[in-house]
Design a protein around this motif. Sequence first.
Motif, mmCIF file in Angstrom:
data_model
loop_
_atom_site.group_PDB
_atom_site.id
_atom_site.type_symbol
_atom_site.label_atom_id
_atom_site.label_comp_id
_atom_site.label_asym_id
_atom_site.label_seq_id
_atom_site.Cartn_x
_atom_site.Cartn_y
_atom_site.Cartn_z
ATOM 1 N N TYR A 235 47.759 79.587 12.612
ATOM 2 C CA TYR A 235 47.508 79.860 11.338
ATOM 3 C C TYR A 235 48.404 80.909 11.003
ATOM 4 N N ALA A 236 49.188 81.633 11.779
ATOM 5 C CA ALA A 236 50.213 82.617 11.606
ATOM 6 C C ALA A 236 51.455 81.629 10.926
ATOM 7 N N GLU A 237 51.535 80.725 11.476
ATOM 8 C CA GLU A 237 52.817 79.661 11.004
ATOM 9 C C GLU A 237 52.267 79.018 9.861
ATOM 10 N N PRO A 241 56.097 81.202 4.030
ATOM 11 C CA PRO A 241 56.334 80.804 2.592
ATOM 12 C C PRO A 241 56.714 79.194 2.668
ATOM 13 N N ARG A 242 57.257 78.532 3.468
ATOM 14 C CA ARG A 242 57.465 77.241 3.698
ATOM 15 C C ARG A 242 56.339 76.413 3.929
ATOM 16 N N ASN A 243 55.424 76.797 4.775
ATOM 17 C CA ASN A 243 54.116 75.976 4.964
ATOM 18 C C ASN A 243 53.050 76.664 3.951
ATOM 19 N N LEU A 244 53.069 77.459 3.247
ATOM 20 C CA LEU A 244 52.459 77.864 2.076
ATOM 21 C C LEU A 244 52.479 76.852 1.098
ATOM 22 N N ARG A 245 53.715 76.559 0.822
ATOM 23 C CA ARG A 245 54.074 75.309 -0.122
ATOM 24 C C ARG A 245 53.671 74.024 0.372
ATOM 25 N N GLY A 246 53.551 73.780 1.643
ATOM 26 C CA GLY A 246 52.787 72.585 1.857
ATOM 27 C C GLY A 246 51.437 72.521 1.802
ATOM 28 N N LEU A 276 51.577 88.575 2.029
ATOM 29 C CA LEU A 276 50.660 87.110 1.864
ATOM 30 C C LEU A 276 50.222 86.811 0.523
ATOM 31 N N VAL A 277 49.800 87.724 -0.162
ATOM 32 C CA VAL A 277 49.198 87.323 -1.657
ATOM 33 C C VAL A 277 50.360 86.766 -2.270
ATOM 34 N N ALA A 283 53.873 80.064 -4.219
ATOM 35 C CA ALA A 283 53.519 78.492 -4.006
ATOM 36 C C ALA A 283 52.612 78.087 -4.899
ATOM 37 N N GLY A 284 52.006 78.972 -5.803
ATOM 38 C CA GLY A 284 50.796 78.431 -6.708
ATOM 39 C C GLY A 284 49.359 78.160 -5.986
#
Length: 346
Positions: A235-237, A241-246, A276-277, A283-284
């Motif tokens: 969950y940390a990964e 930002p990159r994975n939030l976009r995913g 985080l927020v 990322a939307g």
Amino acid sequence: MAPVIEKPLAARVQVIAHRGASAWLPEHTLAAYARAIADGADFIEPDLVMTRDGVLVARHENEISGTTDVAMHAEFAARRTVKHIDGVEVAGWFVEDFTLAELKVLRARERLPGLRGVRHDGLYPIATLDEIVALAACESAARGRVVGLIPEIKHGTYFRDIGLPMEDALLDALATDAYMRAAPVEIQSFERGNLRYLDGERRRRGMANVRLLQLIGEPHEQPYDVAAAGGTLNYAEMTTPRNLRGIAGYADAIGPPARMVVPLAPDGGLAAPGTLVRDAHAAGLEVHAYTFRPENAFLPPALRAGDDARRNEAGSLAEIRACLAAGMDAFFTDDPAVGRKAVDEA
């Protein structure tokens, strides 16, 4: 330098009744949901598991000895067993070994008796998803406001592996109910694969009112479907930002623990918000944090007053408002009246 205040993406911050008004009544009972709505919750949350005969019911876990009186029923003594649930050995009685008719014999018990007492034990049966939906529709009509539903699919991989997949059953139930075809719905899961599947299905079925929430566990933990497939993602990964976009490619929001929004300071108080927020919003994704509880035992040490079992509304309000200032868009609370006050009087 003054801290930067992040604004929520949501037009209105939503108060989510975590398993109902579970600070006051046994969780996942119709009585707890009814009180939550009366106390101002925007959404009610049923955690969903499935019976042997394929009925969706509300329990925090499929093992039910801690939340029902099943151990007192001699006719079910032989059903006690040991299973591996999401890689963990668990002993007890399991929903999937009972028909709905059998489960309806049982009565709910308080999951945290040391904190919340037992005066309501034995009063309420296990609720089905259909019963919860009917309650939401009835209360919405009576109160003149919409009550949303935010169901969580529990142990999706496990139930799928034993031949009781819940995803299509949930979508079918939502699609066949007149109220749920229009009311706001947000389906949650700590797993990723079922949310990706649900994303495709909601689009295919034209379910425009259904949103998806990717729950985030503790940083070192993994979604169980990832672990079961031999993956290493934790969950940390997932919150980079990159994975939030995913995640934004299949979900509408993330649901992190409150401490990932506003961490603890070394003195036991609340530190400045993390990133985080801000990263999720970029990322939307909305941020729906969990879980705010009114007892001292669950509050940051610096906000406590008195012993662990004591209710501390002031401390809970302070914790919620710190996360509101960090920009969260919705939040899960065991006491929706306190949550409503935090939002309305902010």
